[in-house]
Design a protein around this motif. Structure first.
Motif, PDB file in Angstrom:
ATOM      1  N   VAL A  18       0.842  -1.204   0.000  1.00  0.00           N
ATOM      2  CA  VAL A  18       0.000   0.000   0.000  1.00  0.00           C
ATOM      3  C   VAL A  18       0.875   1.252   0.000  1.00  0.00           C
ATOM      4  O   VAL A  18       0.619   2.207  -0.749  1.00  0.00           O
ATOM      5  CB  VAL A  18      -0.950   0.002   1.208  1.00  0.00           C
ATOM      6  N   ARG A  19       1.914   1.266   0.813  1.00  0.00           N
ATOM      7  CA  ARG A  19       2.803   2.434   0.851  1.00  0.00           C
ATOM      8  C   ARG A  19       3.462   2.667  -0.498  1.00  0.00           C
ATOM      9  O   ARG A  19       3.556   3.816  -0.974  1.00  0.00           O
ATOM     10  CB  ARG A  19       3.868   2.238   1.936  1.00  0.00           C
ATOM     11  N   ALA A  20       3.907   1.598  -1.153  1.00  0.00           N
ATOM     12  CA  ALA A  20       4.552   1.737  -2.457  1.00  0.00           C
ATOM     13  C   ALA A  20       3.567   2.252  -3.506  1.00  0.00           C
ATOM     14  O   ALA A  20       3.917   3.084  -4.353  1.00  0.00           O
ATOM     15  CB  ALA A  20       5.143   0.396  -2.895  1.00  0.00           C
ATOM     16  N   ILE A  21       2.335   1.776  -3.433  1.00  0.00           N
ATOM     17  CA  ILE A  21       1.318   2.219  -4.395  1.00  0.00           C
ATOM     18  C   ILE A  21       0.988   3.691  -4.185  1.00  0.00           C
ATOM     19  O   ILE A  21       0.919   4.465  -5.157  1.00  0.00           O
ATOM     20  CB  ILE A  21       0.057   1.344  -4.267  1.00  0.00           C
ATOM     21  N   LEU A  22       0.782   4.109  -2.945  1.00  0.00           N
ATOM     22  CA  LEU A  22       0.448   5.501  -2.687  1.00  0.00           C
ATOM     23  C   LEU A  22       1.571   6.425  -3.138  1.00  0.00           C
ATOM     24  O   LEU A  22       1.324   7.507  -3.687  1.00  0.00           O
ATOM     25  CB  LEU A  22       0.142   5.702  -1.202  1.00  0.00           C
ATOM     26  N   SER A  23       2.822   6.005  -2.943  1.00  0.00           N
ATOM     27  CA  SER A  23       3.957   6.805  -3.408  1.00  0.00           C
ATOM     28  C   SER A  23       3.950   6.920  -4.925  1.00  0.00           C
ATOM     29  O   SER A  23       4.175   8.003  -5.489  1.00  0.00           O
ATOM     30  CB  SER A  23       5.259   6.172  -2.927  1.00  0.00           C
ATOM     31  N   THR A  24       3.655   5.803  -5.610  1.00  0.00           N
ATOM     32  CA  THR A  24       3.608   5.808  -7.078  1.00  0.00           C
ATOM     33  C   THR A  24       2.475   6.685  -7.584  1.00  0.00           C
ATOM     34  O   THR A  24       2.641   7.478  -8.520  1.00  0.00           O
ATOM     35  CB  THR A  24       3.425   4.375  -7.596  1.00  0.00           C
ATOM     36  N   VAL A  25       1.302   6.551  -6.964  1.00  0.00           N
ATOM     37  CA  VAL A  25       0.131   7.322  -7.393  1.00  0.00           C
ATOM     38  C   VAL A  25       0.370   8.816  -7.216  1.00  0.00           C
ATOM     39  O   VAL A  25       0.075   9.622  -8.121  1.00  0.00           O
ATOM     40  CB  VAL A  25      -1.119   6.873  -6.608  1.00  0.00           C
ATOM     41  N   GLU A  26       0.913   9.200  -6.083  1.00  0.00           N
ATOM     42  CA  GLU A  26       1.157  10.631  -5.832  1.00  0.00           C
ATOM     43  C   GLU A  26       2.112  11.219  -6.860  1.00  0.00           C
ATOM     44  O   GLU A  26       1.983  12.382  -7.251  1.00  0.00           O
ATOM     45  CB  GLU A  26       1.678  10.826  -4.414  1.00  0.00           C
ATOM     46  N   GLY A  27       3.046  10.405  -7.335  1.00  0.00           N
ATOM     47  CA  GLY A  27       3.973  10.882  -8.350  1.00  0.00           C
ATOM     48  C   GLY A  27       3.333  11.090  -9.708  1.00  0.00           C
ATOM     49  O   GLY A  27       3.883  11.794 -10.555  1.00  0.00           O
ATOM     50  N   HIS A  28       2.156  10.473  -9.933  1.00  0.00           N
ATOM     51  CA  HIS A  28       1.466  10.606 -11.222  1.00  0.00           C
ATOM     52  C   HIS A  28       0.297  11.589 -11.180  1.00  0.00           C
ATOM     53  O   HIS A  28      -0.264  11.909 -12.228  1.00  0.00           O
ATOM     54  CB  HIS A  28       0.943   9.237 -11.683  1.00  0.00           C
ATOM     55  N   LEU A  29      -0.082  12.045 -10.004  1.00  0.00           N
ATOM     56  CA  LEU A  29      -1.267  12.889  -9.908  1.00  0.00           C
ATOM     57  C   LEU A  29      -1.054  14.308 -10.420  1.00  0.00           C
ATOM     58  O   LEU A  29      -1.990  14.941 -10.906  1.00  0.00           O
ATOM     59  CB  LEU A  29      -1.741  12.952  -8.449  1.00  0.00           C
ATOM     60  N   GLY A  30       0.168  14.812 -10.307  1.00  0.00           N
ATOM     61  CA  GLY A  30       0.394  16.202 -10.690  1.00  0.00           C
ATOM     62  C   GLY A  30      -0.404  17.136  -9.803  1.00  0.00           C
ATOM     63  O   GLY A  30      -0.343  17.045  -8.578  1.00  0.00           O
ATOM     64  N   ASP A  31      -1.187  18.033 -10.426  1.00  0.00           N
ATOM     65  CA  ASP A  31      -1.968  18.998  -9.637  1.00  0.00           C
ATOM     66  C   ASP A  31      -3.389  18.503  -9.342  1.00  0.00           C
ATOM     67  O   ASP A  31      -4.231  19.259  -8.877  1.00  0.00           O
ATOM     68  CB  ASP A  31      -2.030  20.338 -10.369  1.00  0.00           C
ATOM     69  N   ARG A  32      -3.653  17.239  -9.597  1.00  0.00           N
ATOM     70  CA  ARG A  32      -4.995  16.704  -9.349  1.00  0.00           C
ATOM     71  C   ARG A  32      -5.132  16.244  -7.904  1.00  0.00           C
ATOM     72  O   ARG A  32      -4.187  15.761  -7.288  1.00  0.00           O
ATOM     73  CB  ARG A  32      -5.287  15.532 -10.286  1.00  0.00           C
ATOM     74  N   ASP A  33      -6.345  16.377  -7.374  1.00  0.00           N
ATOM     75  CA  ASP A  33      -6.654  15.916  -6.031  1.00  0.00           C
ATOM     76  C   ASP A  33      -7.454  14.619  -6.100  1.00  0.00           C
ATOM     77  O   ASP A  33      -8.367  14.480  -6.930  1.00  0.00           O
ATOM     78  CB  ASP A  33      -7.477  16.955  -5.272  1.00  0.00           C
TER      79      ASP A  33
END
Length: 379
Positions: free
Chosen positions: A61-76
């Motif tokens: 879960v921690r690895a996924i959240l780190s990956t996702v945050e890196g792809h979100l850009g300015d999106r919430d």
């Protein structure tokens, strides 16, 4: 700009996806961490898998959240959808995961110890990472609610049924998606009698008549029915009494049935069908033989329950990708109108049958079912 995140924790993997909210969510990113344990791998769609080393569900879960945050850009992230394996008697429709709901779902942990705690741990991690987001739970048992009594009950004292000791069925998100595809693309079949085979590290089959689940191989827990990667499948309860009389405790038996049985236990080699298919060991062949035999047996039973059979649908990691397993399951079932197109089967085509009873391969998408539920909840 906003986004929806989905988290789908399985027994040996954790899938995730990011969508743009819309009436029909638009996929932006998807991937999974598989082979949880000492040699876990992360794979993003369109990229090669990479080793991430030792990882349990929490680390995944921690690895996924780190990956996702890196792809979100300015999106919430405005909504997070979670696969929750067990909804018990109470939960069917997708629900906001309030503290009270989570407490009720936590009480169901003993009914799905390989999944429910990990599902809820992912909820806690997502709540910490995205505190303002709407957290929605979607239930694997929901698709099977409303079974006929004879497919729901065990022949135990009636008060146990009233207390919730009954057949719940699982893999409902997968069955929801697959039956939706059938309804959209083949409405003639959607009105008929279909057996859907969800074959993966976890495996089950569902009898679907007129688009409605009327029977499932899985029952009270995710142990019942077909043998799986590490789970035993159907078992004479007398075996458990025998093991208890020999001194095995509940924790030991749980460990054996959930983590040391199934393909892994029978072969003594691996829980992974790919490894077993590549092995020359007789134990690997025997494990596959048993796996195929049980699928055939349940397929015949489900055809009998529905009074016939109009189609068989394969989905899940093995169902979608293991052509030799599909071929062996269908072999000898001509009396049910099943005949395989070997060339189509070899390339994992959608339509792989040439007999009067259709045989389809449909790639399931549990994450999309979850994302749709979140989009509806967001309004």
């Amino acid at each position: 700009m906003s986004a929806i995140l989905t988290l789908n924790a399985g027994s040996s993997s954790l899938k995730f996806a990011v969508y743009a909210p819309a009436p029909e969510p638009e996929l932006n990113l998807s991937g999974l961490i598989e082979n949880l344990g000492p040699l876990a791998r992360m794979k993003l769609k369109g990229e090669d898998a990479r080793e991430i080393g030792p990882a349990d569900h929490a680390a995944a879960v921690r690895a996924i959240l780190s990956t996702v945050e890196g792809h979100l850009g300015d999106r919430d992230v405005v909504g997070v959808g979670h696969r929750i394996v067990h909804g018990g008697k109470t939960f069917g429709d997708p629900v906001a995961l309030t503290a009270d709901v989570i407490a009720q779902l936590t009480a169901l942990n003993p009914l799905a110890p390989l999944h429910q705690p990990h599902n809820l741990a992912a909820v806690a991690a997502a709540q910490a990472a995205f505190p303002e987001a709407l957290q929605i739970g979607c239930f694997d048992t929901a698709f099977h609610r409303g079974h006929p009594f004879v497919n729901d009950a065990f022949a135990l004292p009636r008060h146990l049924y009233d207390e919730g000791v009954r057949r719940y069925g699982f893999h409902g998100l997968s069955y929801d998606y697959v039956t939706g595809v059938v309804a959209q693309q083949r409405p003639d079949l959607a009105r008929g009698r279909v057996v859907v085979c969800h074959l993966g590290n976890g495996a089950s089959m569902c009898a679907v008549q007129g688009g409605r689940s009327i029977g499932s191989t899985m029952g009270f827990s995710a142990l019942d029915g077909l043998p799986m990667g590490t789970r035993c499948g159907q078992l004479d309860p007398g075996v458990l009494l025998y093991l208890m009389a020999r001194g095995m405790g509940a924790a030991q038996i749980e460990q054996m049935l959930y983590l040391e049985s199934g393909l892994k236990g029978l072969s003594g080699i691996s829980h992974d069908m790919r490894t077993l298919l590549a092995s020359a060991a007789p134990e690997a062949a025997e494990a596959i033989d048993y796996y195929v035999f049980r699928i055939k047996r349940e397929l015949g039973a489900m055809a009998a329950v529905m009074g016939g059979l109009d189609a068989v649908v394969f989905c899940g990691g093995i169902g979608e990708n293991a052509a030799p397993i599909r071929a062996r399951v269908i072999e000898g079932l001509g009396f049910l109108g099943l005949q395989l197109d070997a060339a189509a089967n070899a390339v994992n085509a959608t339509d792989i049958g040439i007999g009067p009873t259709e045989i389809l391969v449909i790639r399931t998408d549990e994450e999309r079912v979850i994302a749709r539920a979140v989009a509806r909840a967001l309004g």
